[in-house]
Motif scaffolding. Sequence first.
Motif, short mmCIF file in Angstrom:
data_model
loop_
_atom_site.label_atom_id
_atom_site.label_comp_id
_atom_site.label_asym_id
_atom_site.label_seq_id
_atom_site.Cartn_x
_atom_site.Cartn_y
_atom_site.Cartn_z
N GLN A 174 -13.62 -16.28 -14.91
CA GLN A 174 -14.12 -16.49 -16.27
C GLN A 174 -13.46 -15.56 -17.28
O GLN A 174 -14.03 -15.25 -18.34
CB GLN A 174 -15.65 -16.36 -16.32
CG GLN A 174 -16.36 -17.39 -15.45
CD GLN A 174 -17.88 -17.30 -15.53
OE1 GLN A 174 -18.43 -16.48 -16.26
NE2 GLN A 174 -18.56 -18.14 -14.77
N ASP A 175 -12.26 -15.09 -16.97
CA ASP A 175 -11.48 -14.29 -17.92
C ASP A 175 -10.49 -15.26 -18.58
O ASP A 175 -9.31 -15.34 -18.22
CB ASP A 175 -10.75 -13.16 -17.19
CG ASP A 175 -10.12 -12.16 -18.15
OD1 ASP A 175 -9.94 -12.52 -19.34
OD2 ASP A 175 -9.82 -11.03 -17.72
N ASN A 205 -3.09 -16.60 -21.07
CA ASN A 205 -1.88 -15.78 -21.13
C ASN A 205 -0.92 -16.13 -19.98
O ASN A 205 0.28 -16.34 -20.19
CB ASN A 205 -2.27 -14.30 -21.08
CG ASN A 205 -1.05 -13.40 -21.20
OD1 ASN A 205 -0.20 -13.61 -22.05
ND2 ASN A 205 -0.97 -12.38 -20.35
N ALA A 206 -1.48 -16.21 -18.77
CA ALA A 206 -0.64 -16.53 -17.59
C ALA A 206 -0.09 -17.95 -17.69
O ALA A 206 1.10 -18.20 -17.43
CB ALA A 206 -1.46 -16.37 -16.32
N GLY A 219 -3.39 -18.12 -13.38
CA GLY A 219 -4.15 -18.87 -14.38
C GLY A 219 -5.42 -19.45 -13.80
O GLY A 219 -6.50 -19.35 -14.40
N LEU A 220 -5.32 -20.03 -12.60
CA LEU A 220 -6.51 -20.58 -11.93
C LEU A 220 -7.47 -19.47 -11.48
O LEU A 220 -8.70 -19.63 -11.53
CB LEU A 220 -6.07 -21.42 -10.72
CG LEU A 220 -5.48 -22.80 -11.04
CD1 LEU A 220 -4.79 -23.38 -9.82
CD2 LEU A 220 -6.59 -23.75 -11.51
N GLN A 258 -8.61 -27.52 -19.15
CA GLN A 258 -9.89 -27.08 -18.56
C GLN A 258 -10.33 -25.73 -19.14
O GLN A 258 -11.52 -25.52 -19.44
CB GLN A 258 -9.75 -26.98 -17.04
CG GLN A 258 -9.54 -28.31 -16.35
CD GLN A 258 -9.03 -28.14 -14.91
OE1 GLN A 258 -9.11 -27.05 -14.35
NE2 GLN A 258 -8.51 -29.20 -14.33
N VAL A 259 -9.36 -24.81 -19.30
CA VAL A 259 -9.70 -23.47 -19.80
C VAL A 259 -10.18 -23.54 -21.25
O VAL A 259 -11.18 -22.92 -21.63
CB VAL A 259 -8.49 -22.51 -19.66
CG1 VAL A 259 -8.82 -21.14 -20.26
CG2 VAL A 259 -8.10 -22.35 -18.19
#
Length: 768
Positions: free
Chosen positions: A354-355, A361-362, A347-348, A388-389
Amino acid sequence: MTNKSVKSRIEKIEDLYYQLESLVKAERMDYDILFKGIIKIVEQYINFDPILPDKISTLLTKTYLQVFHAIRYYAKGHNFEDIYKQYNVHITHLATNLDLAEITADLSFILWMMNKLDLAIKEGKKSIEILEKLGNTSTLTGRYSNVGYIYECSGDLDKAFQYYQLGMQYGMKIQNEEVLSLAYSGLGRISAMRGKLKQAIHFFLEAKKRIHDENSDNYFSICNNLGIAYGSIGQYQDALTYLEPFLTSEMESNDPDTFIAIAINSANCYRVLTEVDKAEELLQRALSCANTLNYYNDMASIMINIGNIKIKQKQYNSAYKWFTKANKASFKTNDKLHKLGILQGLGLTYKGLQDYSMSLNALSKAQPLAEELQLLDKLAENHAILSQVYELQGNIQAAYDHYKKSMEYEMKVKNEAYNQEIQALKQEYEKPNLNGKALINYTSTSLISQELQKMVKIPLIGCNSLMQNVIHQALMVANNDGLSVLIIGETGSGKEAIARLIHYASLRKENSFISVNSAAFTTSLIESAFFGSEKGAFTGAASQTLGYFEAANNGTLFLDEIGDMPLKMQSKFLRVIEEKIIHRVGSTKDIRVDFRLISATNKDLSTMALSNEFRFDLLNRINVMELYLPPLRERQDDIPLLVDYYLQAISANQGRSTPIITKEALDLLANYQYPGNIRELKNILQRSLILCHDSVLDVDAINIQQAPCAICDNYPDLPSLKLDECEEWIINRALSMSNGIQKKAAELLGITSYSLSRKLKKFRERKD
């Protein structure tokens, strides 16, 4: 049956036994043939007469000792099940001696190796019982710690802790460093498992002190445990002090298992200390070892760690490769914690690349896994990354929702940590008595048994290692009836409680405990008070009276503040201690007295003796054994326990329910210096409860009265406040201004509470 035929059988068994002994000594695997031969002859005898002669019984016991020794030390379980079955048939025919104690100890170990923990505990306890019946103090020095370790393996930490404490007291009794090392090491592991890391560090350091072979497995294990414990409380440099010496190429090749564990722990410390290159180099070495040994669990853990380092270095493509490798390794182990670490790492990584859709998803897959594992810190972390995402995607509402959840879980983590800390302090301790013949259940916060606590009447509350040592010393002194004891401690620190403990734990407990304040008498009255008087001995002596010496006969005389005793009385007192004979005032008749003397003082009697304010010969008589009672400020970890105890006791006395104390209020009490020690703490709580009738006791309700700081009274005003010029003066001024509360004083000085504690300790040591 004739004596001749019995003798013939005994001779046959003896002959076979000596052959068996030789085979076992040579580590031969055919020992079971001779064992069967001996058993056959014994069975023939039992079929004729079920009561074996002592000689055959002893030889049969020695036979089982030899075969179980072989199975334990070199035969790797060869024929164990059959021999153990046979042993249980013959158990009633065996001699109850040291050989049987060793047999049961061997059986305990073998059964533990076979994961039959209930049977292992049963045999281990039996070994202890036999040795206690025989009064043996030297055979099988690991007797208590072995049982403790099996309980530890079974997950019964309370029982494990109990037996490690038995081992510790047994080690003190026989003065055996190896026994103490095993016991302290076990106590350290249990404390660490319970989250009491500072206490664990204390026990591990005590264990380490007693190991003289720095190449032993025990030494490696203790240093590794110290490294983990220091790392867990954020003292990473201290952790590396214990871990780094073992990061050698020799360790890497000779003991890769130990090297991998130490390398992973050390790398984590380096990573936090931002020495990421060192961390990665070490993890690569550990990974090489794990690959060679096919340790997939370690491989996955190491790869996740390297992936996190790459994220820290913003090398996201490299991080992705490492998490992908870790994912492949984790399929072999199916470890859910590894899976969670991989998903959060990905995820990080995707966030860095930048995906954002792949990142979400992760992280979405990580969420239910963290919930299943009930890892609040990981849930908080996952929501924070999700926030953050979503923010980077421009979804502000979703970012805010996850931020709120992150904060909620973070608060839960903090509250849980705080509650665990309090519960750990209140954890029920089970401790043994010194002779090891009975197990005594201890109350949740008391340092002594319920039975002793009822007799002592003054509470002895805490978990601090300094106080535990005082209690252990007091209990050992109690068993030595002739020793005079001098207890040194500040006013209000609990000197009388220790004196009462010594009395009621001794053989004199059925007789009187006479407590006398030496400073409470005028010179004219003190003699009659101690020696007693005859009728008409002086004006107003209307009847015969007993003095303290006679009242304490066959019991204990406790002299508080003996440093204030007049010099004239000291010489007479010395004579009584030496001769154990007194004369009542107004009589010449000898009266023999027998009492144990316990004295207490808050003064430096040695300095007083040098200046002729206290008799040197009396000092030598009263301090055959000296106990130092630490002030409350040196045992701050006991303050929450004492607060809890006194809040309940005072509330019950006032006929009200016990209020809940807030963390801020407890912090305030924990950081105060307490010049009046426990007595002052009790007074503060009494005042606070009188003035506060709420169900919650918060920081505003704590009534600490302004009092002059004891250390600062003799310091004149100084024109300069530069710390390097007048450090001690400024620190004492800060303590005075903050009403003795160390945390506030540290804030005034612009230093941490820890730094202030160290400086105060340095000042005290300088004065001592």
